[in-house]
Motif scaffolding. Structure first.
Motif, PDB file in Angstrom:
ATOM      1  N   ARG A 164     151.710 -82.205  28.734  1.00  0.00           N
ATOM      2  CA  ARG A 164     150.493 -81.517  28.280  1.00  0.00           C
ATOM      3  C   ARG A 164     150.301 -81.742  26.782  1.00  0.00           C
ATOM      4  O   ARG A 164     151.271 -81.918  26.025  1.00  0.00           O
ATOM      5  N   GLU A 165     149.046 -81.690  26.363  1.00  0.00           N
ATOM      6  CA  GLU A 165     148.729 -81.862  24.948  1.00  0.00           C
ATOM      7  C   GLU A 165     149.341 -80.750  24.097  1.00  0.00           C
ATOM      8  O   GLU A 165     149.714 -80.960  22.942  1.00  0.00           O
ATOM      9  N   THR A 166     149.453 -79.536  24.682  1.00  0.00           N
ATOM     10  CA  THR A 166     150.029 -78.423  23.924  1.00  0.00           C
ATOM     11  C   THR A 166     151.503 -78.686  23.610  1.00  0.00           C
ATOM     12  O   THR A 166     151.991 -78.317  22.532  1.00  0.00           O
ATOM     13  N   GLN A 167     152.225 -79.283  24.566  1.00  0.00           N
ATOM     14  CA  GLN A 167     153.612 -79.671  24.301  1.00  0.00           C
ATOM     15  C   GLN A 167     153.658 -80.693  23.176  1.00  0.00           C
ATOM     16  O   GLN A 167     154.486 -80.616  22.261  1.00  0.00           O
ATOM     17  N   MET A 168     152.758 -81.663  23.265  1.00  0.00           N
ATOM     18  CA  MET A 168     152.706 -82.731  22.276  1.00  0.00           C
ATOM     19  C   MET A 168     152.436 -82.164  20.884  1.00  0.00           C
ATOM     20  O   MET A 168     153.046 -82.578  19.883  1.00  0.00           O
ATOM     21  N   ALA A 169     151.552 -81.188  20.835  1.00  0.00           N
ATOM     22  CA  ALA A 169     151.195 -80.597  19.545  1.00  0.00           C
ATOM     23  C   ALA A 169     152.388 -79.878  18.922  1.00  0.00           C
ATOM     24  O   ALA A 169     152.637 -79.989  17.712  1.00  0.00           O
ATOM     25  N   GLN A 176     151.041 -92.498  18.532  1.00  0.00           N
ATOM     26  CA  GLN A 176     151.034 -92.570  19.995  1.00  0.00           C
ATOM     27  C   GLN A 176     151.032 -93.999  20.521  1.00  0.00           C
ATOM     28  O   GLN A 176     150.628 -94.262  21.653  1.00  0.00           O
ATOM     29  N   LEU A 178     152.210 -87.301  30.520  1.00  0.00           N
ATOM     30  CA  LEU A 178     150.997 -87.223  29.715  1.00  0.00           C
ATOM     31  C   LEU A 178     150.432 -88.616  29.463  1.00  0.00           C
ATOM     32  O   LEU A 178     149.211 -88.791  29.332  1.00  0.00           O
TER      33      LEU A 178
END
Length: 674
Positions: free
Chosen positions: A637-642, A454, A656
């Motif tokens: 969103r963190e969920t997209q990132m994951a 990141q 984000l």
């Protein structure tokens, strides 16, 4: 020495030159080719006979004057070497002239040679008669005072079909139709020639076999030295082919060459007629602008020959069922136009439906079937406009609204369109003023990050416009206007210069700059990028240029040439908004992309949309196989990132990590470019 003879046609070019001319002027026969301009022949003689420029110009002007006279001109020309030529210029009735040249040096020097001069003049006349007899493009012959044919040349036989034995002694009225003969037209024409000195006419004449041709006729009275009438000289030229050529040219001037439909000139005339016919009669005239959907892709994919076939087929279909008051025209490209005179709305609706049907039918070709549609813009007179110009402008506005609509393909003009167009024009003017002032535009930067750690790996430069009265104007609004008014090139140059200067000053490892299609379409972009890098001191590998696929499809070869040249400097190239528009694998194969930027539309609901997940995974696999990095846009969103991390995506960009801001407000973590 034999008489030199040159025949000059109406256009001023040599159409006959006998063998005596080269000998008279001591030049090679190759230097007097048939078709050579006569003034060019005179200029070629100048160095041979010792004329200076002033004398050459005077001699050329004299010859032009002689050819315009109604009577022959005879002169003697004295050369610097003592020789003398007798020159006789006999103008032809239909333009051009016959010139004869005789060497009369001895006659001038020795008076006793006068008889030889007369003999040469007689020979010249005889040569002229023989020449006239041999001309085949013109019917040249003499009439006796009573109108009977006195002699006959080869051109007359060719044009009218009679041999000399068949026609000499017969009255020339046989060349007219029965009605003209009964009305006394042939005798009246001779009387006109006597009274006015010449008769000239163009009309039908008849051959021996009864067929007619369009003839241009000149009749001149010929008098003896004592003033008595010797007869009439008659020259006839077959103008049938010229007439047909003129008809073809006139047709071409008013019709589209490819489809045969009325072109702009004729269509506008007929539109004016339709509008004029409304005066006092009531009714309406609808102008319909028609723009084919996807025609450019047909040309690009299948070639222009197929494109031409499509246009001709559609033109035939649209005109197959035209009715009274309906016209279809073509202004060029894929732009058709139609008008409909009507009284009831149902008539216009039926016409549009018929035209839509003609355009949407499948076109069956040898190797494929094509189905097109079209966008229709409709404006009515007098409801929507009080002039033809306004009507055409309003139909254009409606057509562009139809092209922009996703579903509605027929758009009728509304007054609000004018307001929207005025607003666009005002913003365009403000754009140009802002460029002149130079203090209304600025750049924000959005971070691009590595998925694994990141860390910041680059920035994308984003153009912003703070209007002095309207405040911040969205790029979604002003960029299309800048592209349509041409300001985008200057704006793009400013963005490139500013972003590179800031990146060099702050030591950024990567700065991404967007290019518009207009910038990419100009080969000068190569020099601009090179000069900007040199001027700002930014290393080429620190610059990445982002383009959309739309920017390269207009002219693939040109775009490929430009991008390869830029790539050779060390600059990186990214394809932006991938997954929207055309997104062909062919584009990825052909162009030297370093990075694929996955459009935000595929990441918006990535956690819940199975199709989006499949598409993202497929693009990541494609990027890996092509050795192209993939950057996902719109990550919020963190969920997209994951999900992206699990799928193997290496780079991301989105809210984000913060909204775009000036460099002063961003934490700079990039290493120096060195």
């Amino acid at each position: 020495m034999a008489t030199g003879v040159i025949v000059v046609d109406a256009g001023g070019d040599i159409m006959l030159c006998n063998a005596a001319i080269p000998r008279l002027f001591r030049i090679s026969s190759a230097s007097v080719p048939i078709g050579m301009p006569f003034h060019g022949f005179l200029r070629a003689l100048a160095p041979v006979v010792g004329w200076d420029e002033a004398r050459t110009v005077r001699i050329i002007d004299n010859h032009r004057l002689w050819m315009t006279r109604s009577e022959p001109t005879a002169v003697r020309h004295h050369f610097d070497n003592g020789s003398v030529l007798s020159i006789v210029c006999r103008p032809l009735a239909d333009g051009g002239a016959v010139l004869t040249y005789d060497d009369v040096t001895e006659a001038v020097v020795h008076a006793r040679e006068s008889r030889k001069h007369e003999t040469r003049a007689e020979d010249s006349e005889r040569s002229f008669r023989l020449l006239v007899k041999g001309i085949t493009d013109y019917a040249i012959y003499m009439l006796n005072p009573d109108g009977t044919v006195a002699n006959w040349n080869a051109g007359a036989q060719r044009a009218k079909g009679y041999t000399e034995d068949e026609i000499v002694g017969r009255h020339y009225r046989v060349f007219y139709d029965v009605a003209d003969q009964a009305a006394g037209v042939p005798d009246r024409n001779l009387a006109t020639a006597l009274r006015e000195g010449r008769f000239e006419d163009e009309g039908p004449r008849y051959r021996k076999d009864g067929t007619s041709f369009l003839a241009h006729v000149v009749i001149d009275p010929i008098f003896e030295e004592d003033g008595s009438l010797l007869g009439f000289a008659k020259i006839t030229r077959d103008r049938t082919e010229h007439f047909h050529n003129a008809e073809r040219i006139a047709h071409m001037a008013r019709h589209d060459a490819l489809t045969g439909l009325p072109n702009r000139v004729q269509f506008v005339e007929r539109l004016d007629d339709a509008i004029g016919a409304l005066a006092g009669a009531g009714g309406k005239v609808a102008l319909v602008n028609i723009d084919l959907d996807g025609f450019k892709q047909i040309n690009d994919t299948h070639g222009h020959a197929v494109g031409d076939t499509v246009l001709k087929t559609l033109a035939q279909r649209m005109t197959a069922d035209l009715r009274e008051g309906e016209i279809i025209g073509r202004f060029g490209g894929d732009e058709f136009v139609a008008l409909k005179s009507y009284r009831h709305a149902g008539e216009l609706e039926a016409f549009i439906a018929r035209t839509q049907g003609a355009l949407s039918e499948s076109i069956d070709l040898q190797h494929c079937n094509l189905v097109l549609g079209a966008s229709f813009g409709v404006a009515n007179f007098p409801a929507d406009a009080d002039s033809r110009e306004k009507l055409m402008s309003n139909a254009d506005l409606a057509m562009y609204r139809a092209k922009a609509a996703l579903i509605e393909k027929v758009c009728f003009y509304e007054a609000s369109m004018d307001e929207a167009e005025r607003e666009k024009r005002k913003l365009a003017a403000d754009l140009w003023r802002a460029l002149e002032h130079g203090d209304q535009f600025y750049l924000d930067y959005q971070e691009q990050r590595s998925v694994s750690g990141q860390e910041i790996i680059g920035y994308e430069a984003l153009l912003r416009w703070r209007h002095p009265e309207r405040g911040l104007i969205s790029p979604v609004r002003f960029i299309p206007i800048a592209e349509s008014c041409g300001a985008i090139v200057a704006l793009g140059d400013w963005v490139l210069e500013t972003a590179c200067r800031e990146a060099a000053r702050r030591g950024l490892t990567r700065i991404a700059v967007n290019l518009s299609p207009l910038q990419l379409g100009n080969v000068s972009l190569i020099g601009k990028v090179r000069e900007t890098l040199t001027r700002t001191g930014l290393a080429p590998h620190c610059l990445e240029l982002e383009i959309t696929e739309t920017a390269v499809i207009n002219d693939r070869e040109r775009a490929l040439h430009i991008l390869r040249q830029i790539k050779a400097m060390g600059v990186a190239i990214a394809i932006d908004d991938f997954g929207t528009g055309f997104s062909s694998l062919e584009t990825l194969r052909l162009f030297p992309f370093d990075r694929i930027k996955l459009d935000r539309s595929f990441t918006t609901d990535l956690e819940h949309d199975g199709k989006a997940q499949a598409f993202v995974k497929a693009i990541l696999m494609l990027g890996a196989s092509l050795q192209m990095a993939v950057l996902a846009e719109g990550v919020e969103r963190e969920t997209q990132m994951a999900f992206l991390a699990g799928a193997g995506c290496g780079e991301v960009q989105g809210f984000l990590f913060g909204r775009p801001r000036s460099l002063e407000h961003l934490t700079i973590q990039a290493e120096s470019c060195g």
